[in-house]
Scaffold this active site. Structure first.
Site, PDB file in Angstrom:
ATOM      1  N   CYS A   1     -29.482   8.255   0.384  1.00 63.00           N
ATOM      2  CA  CYS A   1     -29.056   7.188  -0.523  1.00 63.00           C
ATOM      3  C   CYS A   1     -28.744   5.898   0.227  1.00 63.00           C
ATOM      4  O   CYS A   1     -28.827   4.809  -0.336  1.00 63.00           O
ATOM      5  CB  CYS A   1     -27.859   7.635  -1.349  1.00 63.00           C
ATOM      6  SG  CYS A   1     -26.384   8.049  -0.382  1.00 63.00           S
TER       7      CYS A   1
ATOM      8  N   GLU B   1     -21.694   9.348  -7.397  1.00 65.88           N
ATOM      9  CA  GLU B   1     -22.244   8.735  -6.191  1.00 65.88           C
ATOM     10  C   GLU B   1     -23.766   8.749  -6.346  1.00 65.88           C
ATOM     11  O   GLU B   1     -24.398   9.807  -6.260  1.00 65.88           O
ATOM     12  CB  GLU B   1     -21.805   9.530  -4.954  1.00 65.88           C
ATOM     13  CG  GLU B   1     -22.457   9.104  -3.662  1.00 65.88           C
ATOM     14  CD  GLU B   1     -22.343   7.611  -3.426  1.00 65.88           C
ATOM     15  OE1 GLU B   1     -23.377   7.015  -3.082  1.00 65.88           O
ATOM     16  OE2 GLU B   1     -21.245   7.048  -3.610  1.00 65.88           O
TER      17      GLU B   1
END
Length: 484
Positions: free
Chosen positions: A285, A251
């Protein structure tokens, strides 16, 4: 009694109990530089021992009844809720979170444990058809030992997001948090599961440098690596895991787009855009890194966003009521400022912000950009909102997709138009009439392109896929006849 009393964990790491560490690192408050405590650091040799012990303990843990495993996860969630204020304090002081973000993260962690408590009793396979006179089944079995490498920005949730489902499904875990958030991203998780009754040897907390990171990937007992962090580091881990034939769930970063369609409510859109770009100083993110606004609203939206930015106070979240706290360290602060100044030098206009304030950075708006400027192309990981215009839906789709990342996109305005745009863009997540930052424990989370390997976390199906292996099983009533 305090859950996080440093008398328990100071200068130690968790591996079959709290062990004295060969190395130490100060736990530093980024807002002030004050040392809060001293964390113990593991070594590569510690990882070797911990991995072997984890493999041994995992066999027993996997054989533990589903209800017993579920009870440990529920109790962990209860402990997180009971000690929420203490945990929030550490998220504020160690990770630089403002109080609202810390409270949100702590609550999300509670939900993660409760959601994962359902995994032990979730269906673990299916009955298959067969051409032979036999039963044919597939079943999911624990992968074994899972390594979790977590970042500094949402340290508790982004570690727990892998730790909790991996444990619930019968795995043992090696957890390596970012050393800068070794307490809120590591000690909290270890203490919660220790107090929740997780058997010894099933979870190991191994803070450390790059050598420890390599070791938790290379340890022969490790079968799955779950990494959340930057794309360059993720590429290296993916290469390392691929060479060793291990599964890597990556991720990674994002440069997420918020598209403002013609006719959108500008005041609400600017509020959503400010939240997406400035929450936790842009160190997420999913942060809104690109604002793509229809030309009919561009000037009005830029002015409204700049007004929002100018009104957001920056300071020490432990001692002041502020909207933006510090960036994680001076290196990141100077990197953010460098990207802003380089873009302004290339011709961008500074509509708001662009200043270092102590250990923080003012909420910044950049306009007049071209798509080759660093503030547009790079994942900034700071409170910077670059704004650019578009004229047609086709142009908007092209601008969104002209990016190496594909994690999250928000589209604001007419739902029908937004649906048409959503079908044209490459992204792991699309949010219509919401900004780009969103996460729930039961929802699949992940990105495409340079944002990850297409792996998903969250929800029963994604977690079972991530942390188990498939085994085919057949059963006959009698031994079959063979022609030999």
């Amino acid at each position: 009694m305090a859950l996080l009393d440093s008398a328990v964990w100071g200068k130690r790491f968790f591996s079959d109990g709290w062990r004295d560490a060969a190395g130490e690192q100060p736990v530093v408050e980024p807002a002030t530089g004050e040392q809060l405590a001293t964390a113990g650091l593991a070594t590569a040799e510690d990882v070797t021992r911990a991995s072997a012990r984890a493999a041994e303990a995992q066999r027993v843990w996997a054989a533990t009844s589903p209800q017993r495993r579920a009870a440990v996860l529920r109790r962990a969630g209860e402990l997180l809720a009971e000690h929420a204020t203490e945990i929030e304090d550490w998220l504020v002081r160690e990770a630089g979170s403002v109080r609202a973000k810390a409270a949100f993260e702590a609550q999300l962690a509670v939900g993660e444990c409760f959601e994962c408590a359902g995994l032990p009793t979730h269906p673990q396979g299916e009955v298959l058809t067969s051409e032979d006179a036999r039963w044919s089944m597939s079943r999911r079995r624990p992968a074994g030992v899972v390594s979790v490498i977590a970042p500094f920005n949402f340290p508790l949730v982004l570690g727990l997001r892998s730790v909790a489902p991996a444990l619930a499904l019968g795995n043992a875990v090696l957890l390596k948090p970012d050393p800068r958030t070794a307490v809120s991203g590591g000690v909290v998780i270890a203490r919660v599961f220790e107090e929740a009754g997780l058997p010894a040897g099933v979870l190991h907390l191994l803070p450390g440098d790059g050598s420890v990171g390599r070791a938790v990937v290379e340890a022969p007992e490790v079968r799955v690596v779950s990494f959340t962090g930057s794309t360059p580091v993720g590429r290296a881990i993916g290469e390392q895991a691929g060479r060793l034939l291990k599964r890597a769930h990556l991720e990674l970063g994002g440069n997420n787009a918020l598209v403002v369609l013609p006719g959108a409510d500008v005041a609400k859109a600017a509020s959503a855009g400010a939240f997406g770009s400035y929450l936790h100083q842009g160190q997420i993110c999913m942060t809104t890194g690109r604002h793509i606004v229809h030309e009919s609203l561009l000037e009005e939206y830029t002015a409204a966003l700049a007004a929002k930015a100018a009104a957001l106070p920056v300071g020490d979240p432990a001692r002041e009521d502020v909207a933006l706290g510090p960036l994680i360290d001076r290196r990141q602060l100077e990197r953010v400022h460098g990207i802003v100044t380089d873009s302004v030098a290339a011709g961008a206009t500074l509509a708001a912000g662009g200043e270092i304030v102590g250990a923080g950075y003012r909420a910044t708006v950049l306009s007049g950009l071209t798509t080759d400027m660093p503030a547009w192309r790079e994942e900034i990981f700071g409170p910077v909102a670059p704004v650019i215009g578009f004229s047609t839906l086709e142009e908007a789709a092209r601008i969104v997709n002209d990016c190496e990342y594909g994690l999250s996109v928000g589209i604001l305005g007419d739902v029908g138009t937004a649906m048409k745009l959503a079908d044209r863009i490459d992204s792991g997540k699309v949010h219509i009439n919401e900004q780009t930052v969103s996460d729930e424990p039961n929802a699949p989370f992940g990105g495409v392109k340079a944002s990850g390997t297409g792996s998903r976390f969250g929800g029963a199906a994604a977690n079972v896929e991530a942390f188990t292996e498939t085994q085919w099983v057949t059963v006959r009533p009698d031994i079959a006849d063979y022609p030999f």
